[in-house]
Design a protein around this motif. Structure first.
Motif, PDB file in Angstrom:
ATOM      1  N   GLU B  34     -11.569   3.453 -10.094  1.00  0.00           N
ATOM      2  CA  GLU B  34     -12.093   3.564  -8.727  1.00  0.00           C
ATOM      3  C   GLU B  34     -13.568   3.133  -8.718  1.00  0.00           C
ATOM      4  N   THR B  43      -9.105   6.067   3.230  1.00  0.00           N
ATOM      5  CA  THR B  43      -8.475   7.387   3.204  1.00  0.00           C
ATOM      6  C   THR B  43      -9.378   8.458   3.813  1.00  0.00           C
ATOM      7  N   GLU B 333      -1.988  -0.189   6.828  1.00  0.00           N
ATOM      8  CA  GLU B 333      -2.455  -0.073   8.207  1.00  0.00           C
ATOM      9  C   GLU B 333      -2.726   1.386   8.567  1.00  0.00           C
ATOM     10  N   THR B 338       0.764   8.959   5.578  1.00  0.00           N
ATOM     11  CA  THR B 338       2.181   9.297   5.643  1.00  0.00           C
ATOM     12  C   THR B 338       2.957   8.616   4.519  1.00  0.00           C
TER      13      THR B 338
END
Ligand SMILES: Cc1cc2nc3c(=O)[nH]c(=O)nc-3n(C[C@H](O)[C@H](O)[C@H](O)COP(=O)(O)OP(=O)(O)OC[C@H]3O[C@@H](n4cnc5c(N)ncnc54)[C@H](O)[C@@H]3O)c2cc1C
Ligand SMILES: Cc1cc2nc3c(=O)[nH]c(=O)nc-3n(C[C@H](O)[C@H](O)[C@H](O)COP(=O)(O)OP(=O)(O)OC[C@H]3O[C@@H](n4cnc5c(N)ncnc54)[C@H](O)[C@@H]3O)c2cc1C
Lengths: 416, 376
Positions: B34, B43, B333, B338
């Protein structure tokens, strides 16, 4: 949305902002507008006490401001930028757009809080915070109060509380006697300050003033009952009703940051004429570095003159400013925080009050942003204004991400 | 001797982290690399709504599959992940939308997703702060809300318990045949590489067809029980997927912290993250039309984020069409929170070489090689 138009817009009606306004008004015909979030002018020290202003100096300044027909917008909090030449403020009657040619930031400072076990108990106050509460009506008559932390503010607050009938059990100052003495000896350079200090001390003569000393714990079941204080390694427990503690001041730089002014060592960077790194945006008073009233007044005058292009006249004030600046530097050095204060909090001590985030939850992160994203530290309604300066001291983290609104604002005021 | 990992994952957003959790569980030696901090990219800017969508079969399959995986994982998620099955209410404003409610209900019903039609009265009982005269709505009770930042950390914690390694503050600058090159010159050896760098995945592979779709969100102070379900206007999809014009939609979320999170806007072709007042205003106005009482709530923060969008609004999941050692998990997107769990599952299946529970070809990166996606 209401619109206001002015030549010189001043944010903050404390010593620095008022002085800048006067300086513009006396030397030009330009329009000046002072915006402040309080009901009256005066800022932290001169804010009126139940409508009465005590200091003759402040009275004079406020009178002059009123005579000069300087426009004043009280109870208006600047929360965002509208465009390059206008800001948005929230007032009790809705949002206002304020358009300007030049901008002077005079947002002042706030107290620094540091977490220690028990600091969130009821009846533990910020020193300046308690003073403000008393000014607006809270009674401290016969209350036993411990004043602790650091800085000249402690003396001012103790003296004030005493004049309102409080029993000041002791003042606990974290800096060393050595440093204080050195500072005191330097005071001859600023005779007026020296005079003030003497005056203060005489009123507080019989109050215990401990140096090298700090509160390590506040105790109590529901409310504060006692504090534990160390001095030179020795521990003592003092029963009290209130604790007033403050660890010097933190400049309010959020607005400057949001506008994009460069910040250096936590202060807004300005040139000799008080101009920030943004053209036509000036900054005066505490945001350029904690310096006290007199420096704020002088900086205000310089900025006012610079903003109306009377630079030669502004230069005449440089020597005076340098002298006051040296005093301010000595003051900040004298009351710099000792490292031991970093180890006061334990795992359960709350650091971020808005979101109830404990020291244990954040101590292993590497940055303020990490602690914020993962543990919600600084995500609450003060947006890190309180815990940001605490974690800067505890962990050396920088919280320089400022997003509008810099103060909570009603949704309706964001749309109309 | 430099150790060789089985799999190097680029990006510790929710997608990379979910993949790390899943693949390490299969016994792979995984490293997550990262550039900044965990979950600090898109996020951190999202809304955390776990929602089953009906705009296409492929979108439905992935969101529905993922929602079930969340439900299962929720049992072991710590409290700070703030997982709450609050349900979604698709709010219907006028008669025209009545037919849409029916269509939606049929769609879900046929695919075994529980729903309930709310009439005007029951809608007001469910959400008293909605304005009067709304026609009704469709409740999808199993949708939920999560604090995706802590969920991402939770995924990584699980991955590390399985032996995965996490490197933060390390930027990948090049994907090689035998691993990745870091900005500091170091080589991390790995047999397979997963590009899960969100919007930035394109910086490492110019052939990816990902664009930024900017969004604004506003969060308020705490107002207990102000809103109880995630509320979304029925016209949401119309506005969400119009591929040219800027759009806003009523989309309000209850947080476990008692705050109200307000969205949402979509803009293309905007690169800077500064707040665009005009679109933020339109978005808030839209919310006020549906929930006038929001007017008096105080907002503490407004922010923006960039959804990594693909031409067909579906993510890239699977092997790169040309580079055999490279896999993609990107382009999610506005649904990546989810679909993180479903994505991780499908990708793991593909790497192991087994069939997935849902048809995964539709997300395959090679679909863009076909004519219909040819660039003009
Ligand atoms: C709690 C506290 C107590 C103090 N007590 C003493 C004391 O007893 N004796 C002493 O010598 N010095 C005291 N000081 C220091 C003193 O405040 C400064 O030396 C001096 O007042 C600096 O003046 P200023 O104009 O820079 O700031 P301030 O006096 O702080 O004035 C800034 C003004 O701007 C307003 N403001 C800030 N941001 C916005 C915004 N976004 N929108 C609208 N308005 C805004 C503030 O509310 C304030 O009214 C105290 C400071 C603090 C923080
Ligand atoms: C306003 C808004 C609202 C949203 N609401 C929802 C919602 O309600 N529900 C939902 O499901 N989804 C929602 N989303 C979508 C969701 O947030 C995203 O789809 C998802 O977060 C994407 O995750 P990611 O891991 O792919 O990307 P990111 O979170 O961006 O992660 C990519 C990571 O890769 C790192 N990286 C980049 N380049 C490199 C490199 N060269 N080397 C190493 N590391 C690198 C980055 O630092 C970053 O941490 C929303 C998005 C927005 C913007």
């Amino acid at each position: 949305m209401d619109k206001m138009q002015t030549d010189i817009l001043i944010i903050g009606g404390g010593a620095a902002g008022m002085s800048a306004a006067m300086s513009v008004a006396e030397n030009s015909n330009l329009r000046v507008l002072i915006v402040d979030d309080n009901p009256t002018l005066g800022g932290q020290i001169w804010r009126s006490e139940m409508g009465k202003i005590k200091s003759p100096e402040a009275k004079k300044l406020i009178e002059k401001i009123e005579q000069n027909e300087i426009e004043i917008l009280n109870k208006a909090q600047v929360f965002a930028q509208n465009d390059e030449k206008s800001l948005l403020a929230e007032t009790p009657n809705g949002a206002v757009q304020m358009h300007f040619e030049k901008l002077i930031l005079a947002n002042g400072a706030r107290e620094r809080f540091l977490p220690f076990p028990g600091w969130t108990l009821p009846n533990v106050f910020g020193a300046g915070g308690l003073q403000a509460l008393v000014k607006s009506g809270l009674s401290v008559e016969n209350k036993r109060i411990v004043v602790s932390g650091t800085g000249p503010l402690l003396l001012a607050v103790a003296e004030y509380l005493k004049s309102k009938g409080a029993i000041i059990l002791l003042i606990s100052e974290q800096t060393s006697r050595m440093k204080l003495l050195k500072f005191g000896l330097g005071l001859w350079r600023i005779p007026k300050k020296f005079f003030e200090a003497i005056k203060l001390q005489s009123k507080l003569q019989r109050t215990v003033y401990l140096t090298n000393s700090f509160v390590i714990k506040a105790e109590g079941k529901e409310n504060l009952e006692a504090v534990n204080i160390v001095q030179n390694g020795k521990n003592r427990r003092v029963e009290c009703d209130f604790l007033a503690c403050g660890f010097h001041l933190v400049p309010n730089i959020e607005l400057a940051l949001m506008l994009g002014c460069e910040i250096m060592d936590g202060n807004v960077l300005v040139d000799k004429f008080q101009e920030t790194t943004l053209e036509n945006v000036f900054c005066v008073g505490e945001p350029t570095g904690i310096g006290g009233v007199e420096l704020s007044l002088t900086e205000g005058k310089i900025a006012g003159l610079s903003a109306i292009d009377k630079k030669e006249k502004a230069k005449e004030l440089f020597t005076q400013k340098e002298k006051l600046q040296r005093f301010a530097n000595a003051l900040n050095e004298t009351f710099s925080l000792r490292d031991e204060l970093q180890s006061l909090p334990n795992e359960e001590t709350i650091v971020c009050r808005c979101e109830d985030v404990t020291f244990g939850k954040i101590k292993d992160f590497n940055s303020f942003r990490e602690a914020k994203l993962q543990a919600r530290c600084g995500m609450g309604s003060c947006q890190g204004k309180i815990c940001g300066s605490a974690t800067e001291f505890l962990f050396d983290w920088k919280n320089e991400s400022v997003r509008p609104p810099i103060f909570p604002v009603k949704l309706e005021n964001l749309v109309d | 001797m430099l150790m060789t990992f089985d799999i190097a994952i680029i990006g510790a957003g929710i997608i990379g982290s979910a993949c790390a959790m899943r693949l390490s569980k299969e016994g792979f030696k995984v490293v997550v690399i990262e550039a900044n901090e965990i979950a600090g990219g898109t996020t951190s800017t999202g809304m955390g709504h776990i929602v089953v969508m009906d705009d296409s079969e492929a979108q439905f399959a992935l969101t529905n599959y993922s929602q079930k995986l969340w439900e299962k994982l929720a049992e072991e998620m710590p409290r700070d992940c703030e997982y709450e099955t609050c349900g979604t209410i698709w709010v219907e404003a006028d008669d025209e939308e009545m037919a849409e409610v029916r269509r939606k209900k049929d769609f879900y019903e046929k695919r075994n997703v529980k729903t309930e039609i709310l009439d005007e009265k029951s809608l007001r009982e469910a959400e008293p702060n909605l304005r009067e005269n709304l026609i009704g709505g469709l409740l999808v009770p199993n949708d939920s809300v999560v604090y995706q930042l802590c969920a991402t950390q939770f995924f990584l914690d699980k991955a590390m318990q399985n032996g995965a390694k996490l490197l933060t503050g390390k930027r990948v600058v090049e994907i090689l045949e035998n691993g990745v090159r870091l900005e500091n010159g170091d080589l991390i050896k790995a047999n397979k590489i997963i590009n899960a760098a969100g919007f930035w995945s394109k910086d490492l592979m110019q052939d990816l067809r990902i664009v930024k779709r900017k969004g604004h969100l506003v969060i308020t102070e705490r107002y207990p029980n102000f809103v109880k379900h995630q509320l979304v206007e029925l016209g949401y999809l119309k506005s969400a997927h119009s591929n040219d014009a800027d759009s806003v939609a009523f989309n309000v979320q209850p947080r476990m912290t008692e705050q109200v999170l307000i969205g949402s806007s979509r803009q293309f072709g905007v690169d800077d993250k500064t707040i665009d007042y005009e679109i933020a205003k339109r978005m808030i106005k839209r919310a006020l039309e549906y929930m006038p009482k929001l007017r008096k709530l105080s907002a503490t923060r407004v922010w923006t984020g960039f959804r990594p969008a693909t031409p067909d609004n579906l993510p890239y999941i699977g092997q790169h069409p040309k580079l055999e050692n490279v896999y993609l998990a990107t382009g999610h997107e506005g649904l990546g929170i989810t679909t993180s769990l479903g994505t991780a599952e499908i990708l793991t299946d593909e790497i192991i070489g087994r069939d997935s529970e849902i048809d995964s070809k539709v997300y395959s990166p090679s679909r863009f090689e076909k004519k219909e996606f040819a660039r003009e």
